[in-house]
Design a protein around this motif. Structure first.
Motif, PDB file in Angstrom:
ATOM      1  N   LEU A  65       0.874  -1.374   0.086  1.00 56.63           N
ATOM      2  CA  LEU A  65      -0.010  -0.106   0.068  1.00 56.63           C
ATOM      3  C   LEU A  65       0.887   1.265   0.038  1.00 56.63           C
ATOM      4  O   LEU A  65       0.790   2.286  -0.772  1.00 56.63           O
ATOM      5  CB  LEU A  65      -1.042  -0.109   1.156  1.00 56.63           C
ATOM      6  N   ALA A  66       1.860   1.145   0.791  1.00 51.55           N
ATOM      7  CA  ALA A  66       2.858   2.418   0.879  1.00 51.55           C
ATOM      8  C   ALA A  66       3.416   2.599  -0.517  1.00 51.55           C
ATOM      9  O   ALA A  66       3.474   3.811  -1.147  1.00 51.55           O
ATOM     10  CB  ALA A  66       4.038   2.275   1.986  1.00 51.55           C
ATOM     11  N   GLY A 104      -2.296   9.842 -18.014  1.00 53.43           N
ATOM     12  CA  GLY A 104      -3.223   9.157 -18.748  1.00 53.43           C
ATOM     13  C   GLY A 104      -4.016   8.324 -17.772  1.00 53.43           C
ATOM     14  O   GLY A 104      -3.799   8.203 -16.599  1.00 53.43           O
ATOM     15  N   GLU A 105      -5.294   7.904 -18.272  1.00 43.53           N
ATOM     16  CA  GLU A 105      -5.893   6.670 -17.560  1.00 43.53           C
ATOM     17  C   GLU A 105      -5.213   5.591 -17.104  1.00 43.53           C
ATOM     18  O   GLU A 105      -5.371   5.302 -15.879  1.00 43.53           O
ATOM     19  CB  GLU A 105      -7.337   6.220 -18.155  1.00 43.53           C
ATOM     20  N   PHE A 106      -4.449   5.228 -18.070  1.00 44.22           N
ATOM     21  CA  PHE A 106      -3.388   3.972 -17.489  1.00 44.22           C
ATOM     22  C   PHE A 106      -2.675   4.152 -16.504  1.00 44.22           C
ATOM     23  O   PHE A 106      -2.492   3.307 -15.450  1.00 44.22           O
ATOM     24  CB  PHE A 106      -2.733   3.264 -18.643  1.00 44.22           C
ATOM     25  N   ASP A 107      -2.062   5.638 -16.364  1.00 41.20           N
ATOM     26  CA  ASP A 107      -1.148   5.620 -15.374  1.00 41.20           C
ATOM     27  C   ASP A 107      -1.668   5.844 -14.059  1.00 41.20           C
ATOM     28  O   ASP A 107      -1.259   5.328 -12.866  1.00 41.20           O
ATOM     29  CB  ASP A 107      -0.764   7.322 -15.648  1.00 41.20           C
ATOM     30  N   ILE A 108      -2.978   6.573 -14.084  1.00 45.78           N
ATOM     31  CA  ILE A 108      -3.748   6.365 -12.752  1.00 45.78           C
ATOM     32  C   ILE A 108      -4.234   5.006 -12.465  1.00 45.78           C
ATOM     33  O   ILE A 108      -4.121   4.574 -11.328  1.00 45.78           O
ATOM     34  CB  ILE A 108      -4.830   7.131 -12.787  1.00 45.78           C
ATOM     35  N   ALA A 109      -4.679   4.031 -13.449  1.00 38.13           N
ATOM     36  CA  ALA A 109      -5.020   2.733 -13.046  1.00 38.13           C
ATOM     37  C   ALA A 109      -4.186   1.909 -12.310  1.00 38.13           C
ATOM     38  O   ALA A 109      -4.541   1.163 -11.501  1.00 38.13           O
ATOM     39  CB  ALA A 109      -5.886   2.335 -14.253  1.00 38.13           C
ATOM     40  N   TRP A 110      -3.020   1.841 -12.960  1.00 39.83           N
ATOM     41  CA  TRP A 110      -2.166   0.730 -12.549  1.00 39.83           C
ATOM     42  C   TRP A 110      -1.610   1.078 -10.875  1.00 39.83           C
ATOM     43  O   TRP A 110      -1.252   0.415 -10.308  1.00 39.83           O
ATOM     44  CB  TRP A 110      -1.213   0.430 -13.512  1.00 39.83           C
ATOM     45  N   ARG A 111      -1.339   2.670 -10.620  1.00 40.08           N
ATOM     46  CA  ARG A 111      -0.884   2.662  -9.465  1.00 40.08           C
ATOM     47  C   ARG A 111      -2.070   2.469  -8.279  1.00 40.08           C
ATOM     48  O   ARG A 111      -1.788   2.087  -7.281  1.00 40.08           O
ATOM     49  CB  ARG A 111      -0.568   4.167  -9.631  1.00 40.08           C
ATOM     50  N   MET A 112      -3.444   2.894  -8.685  1.00 38.49           N
ATOM     51  CA  MET A 112      -4.517   2.474  -7.858  1.00 38.49           C
ATOM     52  C   MET A 112      -4.528   1.084  -7.620  1.00 38.49           C
ATOM     53  O   MET A 112      -5.100   0.489  -6.609  1.00 38.49           O
ATOM     54  CB  MET A 112      -5.923   3.389  -8.499  1.00 38.49           C
ATOM     55  N   LEU A 113      -4.435   0.233  -8.866  1.00 42.72           N
ATOM     56  CA  LEU A 113      -4.437  -1.244  -8.612  1.00 42.72           C
ATOM     57  C   LEU A 113      -3.479  -1.904  -7.444  1.00 42.72           C
ATOM     58  O   LEU A 113      -3.677  -2.521  -6.596  1.00 42.72           O
ATOM     59  CB  LEU A 113      -3.908  -1.831  -9.750  1.00 42.72           C
ATOM     60  N   ILE A 114      -2.194  -1.187  -7.419  1.00 43.57           N
ATOM     61  CA  ILE A 114      -1.027  -1.530  -6.304  1.00 43.57           C
ATOM     62  C   ILE A 114      -1.724  -1.031  -4.923  1.00 43.57           C
ATOM     63  O   ILE A 114      -1.668  -1.716  -3.964  1.00 43.57           O
ATOM     64  CB  ILE A 114       0.105  -0.890  -6.725  1.00 43.57           C
ATOM     65  N   CYS A 115      -2.186   0.046  -4.933  1.00 44.51           N
ATOM     66  CA  CYS A 115      -2.707   0.470  -3.546  1.00 44.51           C
ATOM     67  C   CYS A 115      -4.103  -0.321  -3.325  1.00 44.51           C
ATOM     68  O   CYS A 115      -4.244  -0.941  -2.114  1.00 44.51           O
ATOM     69  CB  CYS A 115      -3.415   1.796  -3.793  1.00 44.51           C
ATOM     70  N   GLY A 116      -4.878  -0.768  -4.238  1.00 40.51           N
ATOM     71  CA  GLY A 116      -6.142  -1.770  -3.907  1.00 40.51           C
ATOM     72  C   GLY A 116      -5.671  -2.995  -3.380  1.00 40.51           C
ATOM     73  O   GLY A 116      -6.238  -3.626  -2.428  1.00 40.51           O
ATOM     74  N   LEU A 117      -4.544  -3.643  -3.892  1.00 34.98           N
ATOM     75  CA  LEU A 117      -3.983  -4.778  -3.751  1.00 34.98           C
ATOM     76  C   LEU A 117      -3.421  -4.774  -2.097  1.00 34.98           C
ATOM     77  O   LEU A 117      -3.765  -5.794  -1.375  1.00 34.98           O
ATOM     78  CB  LEU A 117      -2.953  -5.327  -4.586  1.00 34.98           C
ATOM     79  N   GLY A 118      -2.454  -3.875  -1.922  1.00 36.33           N
ATOM     80  CA  GLY A 118      -2.082  -3.776  -0.545  1.00 36.33           C
ATOM     81  C   GLY A 118      -3.143  -3.465   0.390  1.00 36.33           C
ATOM     82  O   GLY A 118      -3.235  -4.315   1.565  1.00 36.33           O
ATOM     83  N   PHE A 119      -4.216  -2.594   0.218  1.00 37.97           N
ATOM     84  CA  PHE A 119      -5.298  -2.538   1.164  1.00 37.97           C
ATOM     85  C   PHE A 119      -6.028  -3.976   1.329  1.00 37.97           C
ATOM     86  O   PHE A 119      -6.529  -4.291   2.405  1.00 37.97           O
ATOM     87  CB  PHE A 119      -6.385  -1.296   0.914  1.00 37.97           C
ATOM     88  N   GLY A 120      -6.586  -4.544  -0.024  1.00 43.18           N
ATOM     89  CA  GLY A 120      -7.211  -5.672   0.168  1.00 43.18           C
ATOM     90  C   GLY A 120      -6.546  -6.789   0.760  1.00 43.18           C
ATOM     91  O   GLY A 120      -7.230  -7.684   1.622  1.00 43.18           O
ATOM     92  N   PHE A 121      -5.292  -6.949   0.625  1.00 44.13           N
ATOM     93  CA  PHE A 121      -4.424  -8.052   1.304  1.00 44.13           C
ATOM     94  C   PHE A 121      -4.428  -7.609   2.868  1.00 44.13           C
ATOM     95  O   PHE A 121      -4.073  -8.639   3.536  1.00 44.13           O
ATOM     96  CB  PHE A 121      -3.172  -8.041   0.763  1.00 44.13           C
ATOM     97  N   PHE A 122      -4.512  -6.381   3.259  1.00 47.86           N
ATOM     98  CA  PHE A 122      -4.326  -6.228   4.520  1.00 47.86           C
ATOM     99  C   PHE A 122      -5.729  -6.455   5.227  1.00 47.86           C
ATOM    100  O   PHE A 122      -5.715  -6.936   6.394  1.00 47.86           O
ATOM    101  CB  PHE A 122      -3.941  -4.813   4.837  1.00 47.86           C
ATOM    102  N   ASN A 123      -6.660  -5.917   4.753  1.00 47.16           N
ATOM    103  CA  ASN A 123      -7.992  -6.023   5.237  1.00 47.16           C
ATOM    104  C   ASN A 123      -8.652  -7.230   5.916  1.00 47.16           C
ATOM    105  O   ASN A 123      -9.086  -7.543   6.710  1.00 47.16           O
ATOM    106  CB  ASN A 123      -9.022  -5.082   4.273  1.00 47.16           C
ATOM    107  N   THR A 124      -8.507  -8.235   4.609  1.00 43.32           N
ATOM    108  CA  THR A 124      -9.068  -9.672   5.041  1.00 43.32           C
ATOM    109  C   THR A 124      -8.572 -10.134   6.153  1.00 43.32           C
ATOM    110  O   THR A 124      -9.339 -10.518   7.137  1.00 43.32           O
ATOM    111  CB  THR A 124      -9.235 -10.280   3.798  1.00 43.32           C
ATOM    112  N   PRO A 125      -7.381 -10.309   6.257  1.00 37.43           N
ATOM    113  CA  PRO A 125      -6.713 -11.090   7.570  1.00 37.43           C
ATOM    114  C   PRO A 125      -7.100 -10.353   8.798  1.00 37.43           C
ATOM    115  O   PRO A 125      -7.147 -10.930   9.732  1.00 37.43           O
ATOM    116  CB  PRO A 125      -5.372 -11.309   7.223  1.00 37.43           C
ATOM    117  N   ASN A 126      -6.718  -8.918   8.823  1.00 38.25           N
ATOM    118  CA  ASN A 126      -6.928  -8.111   9.737  1.00 38.25           C
ATOM    119  C   ASN A 126      -8.599  -8.130  10.444  1.00 38.25           C
ATOM    120  O   ASN A 126      -8.535  -8.351  11.557  1.00 38.25           O
ATOM    121  CB  ASN A 126      -6.804  -6.597   9.342  1.00 38.25           C
TER     122      ASN A 126
END
Length: 125
Positions: free
Chosen positions: A16-17, A31-53
């Motif tokens: 996430l960091a 561009g849209e792709f520039d934003i999307a891939w960065r937000m994907l990394i944020c979402g993966l980090g948050f999602g992988f943290f949230n469920t086990p927590n």
């Protein structure tokens, strides 16, 4: 299953960091792709943290108190969202030109600090 495995392999806070740091480095006209891939990394980090927590919080409470634990978890999440929104508004007021960059850098720093705490707990195991 994937989030339980990933939390053992690496710190999801670190993912996430990194994602937030990459968002803060967006160019002036992304561009849209520039934003999307960065937000994907944020979402993966948050999602992988949230469920086990969430699972750890609910499972650690006695079965008859799981409803109360869930309510406290929801309340803590809402308080955190409220404080976060207020801090973002404060930063936008103090830095009106670069407020977006400043807030994402602050968020990345906080997530990095949380990753450090998580990693220190992993080292104790």
């Amino acid at each position: 299953l994937v989030s339980d495995w990933s939390s053992d392999v690496c710190s999801s806070d670190l993912v996430l960091a990194i994602g937030l740091a990459l968002v803060s480095l967006l160019p002036a006209h992304p561009g849209e792709f520039d934003i999307a891939w960065r937000m994907l990394i944020c979402g993966l980090g948050f999602g992988f943290f949230n469920t086990p927590n969430n699972r750890a919080i609910i499972v650690s409470a006695p079965a008859r108190r799981s409803g109360g634990a869930s309510g406290m978890q929801a309340s803590a999440r809402l308080v955190g969202q409220t404080i976060g929104a207020a801090l973002v508004a404060l930063v936008f007021g103090l830095a009106p030109v670069d407020g977006t960059t400043v807030t994402t850098i602050c968020a990345a720093a906080i997530a990095l600090a949380a990753a450090g705490v998580s990693l220190s707990r992993m080292m104790e195991r």
